[in-house]
Write a protein that holds these residues in place. Structure first.
Motif, mmCIF file in Angstrom:
data_model
loop_
_atom_site.group_PDB
_atom_site.id
_atom_site.type_symbol
_atom_site.label_atom_id
_atom_site.label_comp_id
_atom_site.label_asym_id
_atom_site.label_seq_id
_atom_site.Cartn_x
_atom_site.Cartn_y
_atom_site.Cartn_z
ATOM 1 N N TRP A 269 0.761 -1.111 -0.092
ATOM 2 C CA TRP A 269 0.009 0.005 -0.082
ATOM 3 C C TRP A 269 0.801 1.239 0.282
ATOM 4 N N ASP A 270 1.742 1.463 0.866
ATOM 5 C CA ASP A 270 2.489 2.290 1.216
ATOM 6 C C ASP A 270 4.086 2.512 0.424
ATOM 7 N N ASN A 271 4.367 1.414 -0.137
ATOM 8 C CA ASN A 271 5.496 1.537 -1.148
ATOM 9 C C ASN A 271 6.852 2.094 -0.359
ATOM 10 N N GLU A 272 6.992 1.633 0.800
ATOM 11 C CA GLU A 272 7.933 2.325 1.568
ATOM 12 C C GLU A 272 9.504 1.740 1.242
ATOM 13 N N LEU A 273 9.506 0.746 0.617
ATOM 14 C CA LEU A 273 10.833 0.320 0.335
ATOM 15 C C LEU A 273 11.243 1.087 -0.507
ATOM 16 N N LEU A 274 10.274 1.339 -1.647
ATOM 17 C CA LEU A 274 10.764 2.229 -2.808
ATOM 18 C C LEU A 274 11.106 3.687 -2.351
ATOM 19 N N THR A 275 10.304 3.988 -1.347
ATOM 20 C CA THR A 275 10.497 5.639 -1.003
ATOM 21 C C THR A 275 11.736 5.703 -0.017
ATOM 22 N N GLY A 276 12.200 4.680 0.546
ATOM 23 C CA GLY A 276 13.169 4.751 1.474
ATOM 24 C C GLY A 276 12.625 5.254 3.010
ATOM 25 N N LYS A 277 11.404 4.841 3.096
ATOM 26 C CA LYS A 277 10.963 5.298 4.465
ATOM 27 C C LYS A 277 10.424 4.206 5.276
ATOM 28 N N LEU A 278 10.823 3.085 4.856
ATOM 29 C CA LEU A 278 10.451 1.876 5.590
ATOM 30 C C LEU A 278 11.026 1.711 7.144
ATOM 31 N N ASP A 279 10.352 1.820 8.190
ATOM 32 C CA ASP A 279 10.650 1.787 9.554
ATOM 33 C C ASP A 279 10.741 0.538 10.189
ATOM 34 N N VAL A 280 11.746 0.126 10.494
ATOM 35 C CA VAL A 280 11.764 -1.224 11.197
ATOM 36 C C VAL A 280 12.372 -1.227 12.669
ATOM 37 N N GLU A 281 11.478 -1.242 13.542
ATOM 38 C CA GLU A 281 11.827 -1.093 14.944
ATOM 39 C C GLU A 281 12.762 -0.062 15.134
ATOM 40 N N GLY A 282 12.261 1.197 14.619
ATOM 41 C CA GLY A 282 13.091 2.500 14.771
ATOM 42 C C GLY A 282 14.268 2.866 13.789
ATOM 43 N N LYS A 283 14.404 1.623 12.974
ATOM 44 C CA LYS A 283 15.779 1.940 11.968
ATOM 45 C C LYS A 283 15.039 2.058 10.529
ATOM 46 N N ILE A 284 15.671 3.001 9.928
ATOM 47 C CA ILE A 284 15.013 3.031 8.408
ATOM 48 C C ILE A 284 15.716 2.246 7.475
ATOM 49 N N ALA A 285 15.151 1.395 6.792
ATOM 50 C CA ALA A 285 15.547 0.541 6.064
ATOM 51 C C ALA A 285 15.638 0.994 4.548
ATOM 52 N N ASP A 286 16.442 1.999 4.485
ATOM 53 C CA ASP A 286 16.693 2.676 2.976
ATOM 54 C C ASP A 286 17.380 1.908 2.173
ATOM 55 N N PRO A 287 17.220 1.563 1.007
ATOM 56 C CA PRO A 287 18.270 0.721 -0.179
ATOM 57 C C PRO A 287 19.403 1.587 -0.363
ATOM 58 N N ARG A 288 19.206 2.882 -0.218
ATOM 59 C CA ARG A 288 20.497 3.591 -0.628
ATOM 60 C C ARG A 288 21.548 3.484 0.259
ATOM 61 N N ASN A 289 21.287 2.933 1.346
ATOM 62 C CA ASN A 289 22.245 2.698 2.577
ATOM 63 C C ASN A 289 23.288 1.527 2.141
ATOM 64 N N ILE A 290 22.812 0.945 1.267
ATOM 65 C CA ILE A 290 23.620 -0.506 0.952
ATOM 66 C C ILE A 290 24.739 -0.057 0.004
ATOM 67 N N THR A 291 25.966 -0.309 0.365
ATOM 68 C CA THR A 291 27.258 -0.053 -0.223
ATOM 69 C C THR A 291 28.220 -1.047 -0.722
ATOM 70 N N VAL A 292 27.777 -2.417 -0.314
ATOM 71 C CA VAL A 292 28.422 -3.535 -0.766
ATOM 72 C C VAL A 292 28.270 -3.985 -2.232
ATOM 73 N N PRO A 293 29.152 -4.755 -2.689
ATOM 74 C CA PRO A 293 29.070 -5.400 -3.960
ATOM 75 C C PRO A 293 27.674 -5.771 -4.339
ATOM 76 N N PHE A 294 26.839 -5.442 -5.190
ATOM 77 C CA PHE A 294 25.390 -6.128 -5.397
ATOM 78 C C PHE A 294 25.440 -6.666 -6.968
ATOM 79 N N LEU A 295 24.370 -7.632 -6.914
ATOM 80 C CA LEU A 295 24.159 -8.233 -8.139
ATOM 81 C C LEU A 295 22.679 -8.380 -8.241
ATOM 82 N N HIS A 296 22.185 -7.838 -9.320
ATOM 83 C CA HIS A 296 20.550 -7.968 -9.369
ATOM 84 C C HIS A 296 20.437 -8.772 -10.385
ATOM 85 N N ALA A 297 19.276 -9.870 -10.601
ATOM 86 C CA ALA A 297 18.981 -10.570 -11.695
ATOM 87 C C ALA A 297 17.457 -10.256 -11.630
#
Length: 357
Positions: A269-297
């Motif tokens: 409904w709120d698409n919070e993963l895309l918008t970077g607003k997903l709050d998980v127990e007080g931590k924001i799970a924003d994919p922009r925080n990810i900096t490790v080598p990444f492969l997406h298929a």
């Protein structure tokens, strides 16, 4: 020339007759035969917590890469899709290529596990499994590999722990823009889908409802698949592969009630993963925080997680070392079966080799 054409027609007729006979005989065998066995590659259960099972596959190579792999299965199905059958098994391929392979798999949540939330899966289950992998392997670094919703859980975890033990992140067919999830949006639309009433009344969401939600998305393609099975009933290899995929696909799992409520509201409904607003127990799970080598298929013909729903992830992730591979195939054929063995598996192996030392 006339004799040659006549011979060709004769051969075609003989083939048609034989295939018609085989198709009908084998059709009876298909319905009489026992359920196929899946996930036969040797493994050990090293940790479990209710719905969660953590397996370690026994090595099949003399030399093993330093960094172990942790597969995270989607919560709707069992992980046997990674280990469909000998010769068509991603797990077997990885083991023979020299990787140390672990898998987070799922069983049906028990009634009291209806209280499990999205936070339980991402902030407790994944960290607990990573700790067990570190203990067993003796290595601090981990490569995290998520399929479908397992990819979503992996992305959420890594977005909350960008400096944690994950050295590499791989995702397959992972939804990111949930507004592009087409039929699922129709199925769970706010105006008619009362998720609170559903979860408050029955707790865990039954597997039958999950299966119906999946089945509604492509009724035409399912009919076409059945027609292809009939047409190829004479072909033992085709039938064997079809039966194993079908056995996996229909063996769907119930979903923990609060987890289902969270994913419906926060993701669908709120698409919070895309918008970077997903709050998980007080931590924001924003994919922009990810900096490790990444492969997406991404699968080009995925009718479950359309390309448009999965593709945005590559641009969201903050890693400098990142790559997206777009391959022919569907949601399942991308990771399992003959086409996966030719396309995705070798590409993933090539990407992993230098990053697993």
């Amino acid at each position: 020339m006339a004799d040659t054409n006549q011979d060709d027609i004769g051969n075609q007729v003989q083939t048609l007759i034989q295939r018609t006979i085989d198709r009908n005989i084998k059709g009876l065998e298909y319905f009489r035969s026992p359920k196929p066995k899946l996930g036969v590659t040797p493994k050990d259960l090293i940790f479990e917590r209710g719905t969660l099972k953590l397996y370690h596959y026994r090595p099949q190579a003399d030399e093993i890469y330093r960094v172990p792999l942790l597969l995270v299965m989607a919560t709707t199905n069992r992980g046997s899709i990674f280990d469909l059958m000998p010769g068509h098994s991603l797990v077997e391929f990885l083991l023979k290529s020299g990787y140390d392979v672990y898998m987070m798999d799922w069983e049906a949540p028990l009634p009291h596990e209806k209280t499990l939330t999205l936070a339980d899966y991402t902030a407790r289950f994944i960290p607990e499994c990573i700790e067990r992998v570190q203990e067993r392997s003796g290595e601090d670094d981990i490569t995290l590999i998520g399929y479908c919703m397992g990819g979503v859980l992996s992305v959420i975890y890594q977005a909350m722990h960008p400096d944690g033990p994950v050295k590499n992140l791989i995702t397959f067919t992972t939804p990111t823009d949930f507004s592009k999830m087409e039929m699922f949006n129709v199925f769970t639309a706010k105006e008619h889908f009362d998720v609170d009433r559903l979860v408050d009344t029955i707790g865990n969401v039954p597997s039958e409802m999950v299966f119906q939600g999946f089945s509604m998305r492509t009724p035409v393609s399912q009919a076409a698949a059945t027609a292809r099975l009939y047409d190829n009933m004479w072909n033992d290899a085709f039938v064997d592969s079809y039966r194993k995929v079908d056995a996996w696909a229909v063996d769907m799992l119930p979903l923990a009630g609060e987890y289902f409520r969270d994913t419906t509201k926060k993701l669908m409904w709120d698409n919070e993963l895309l918008t970077g607003k997903l709050d998980v127990e007080g931590k924001i799970a924003d994919p922009r925080n990810i900096t490790v080598p990444f492969l997406h298929a991404v699968a080009l013909h995925d009718d479950l997680v359309p390309y448009e729903a999965s593709h945005p992830l590559i641009s969201l992730v903050g890693s400098e070392d990142k790559e997206e591979i777009v391959l022919k195939g569907g949601h399942v054929s991308l990771v399992a079966g003959a086409n996966a063995a030719k396309r995705l598996w070798p590409a993933m192996d090539a990407w992993l080799q230098e990053r697993s030392l």
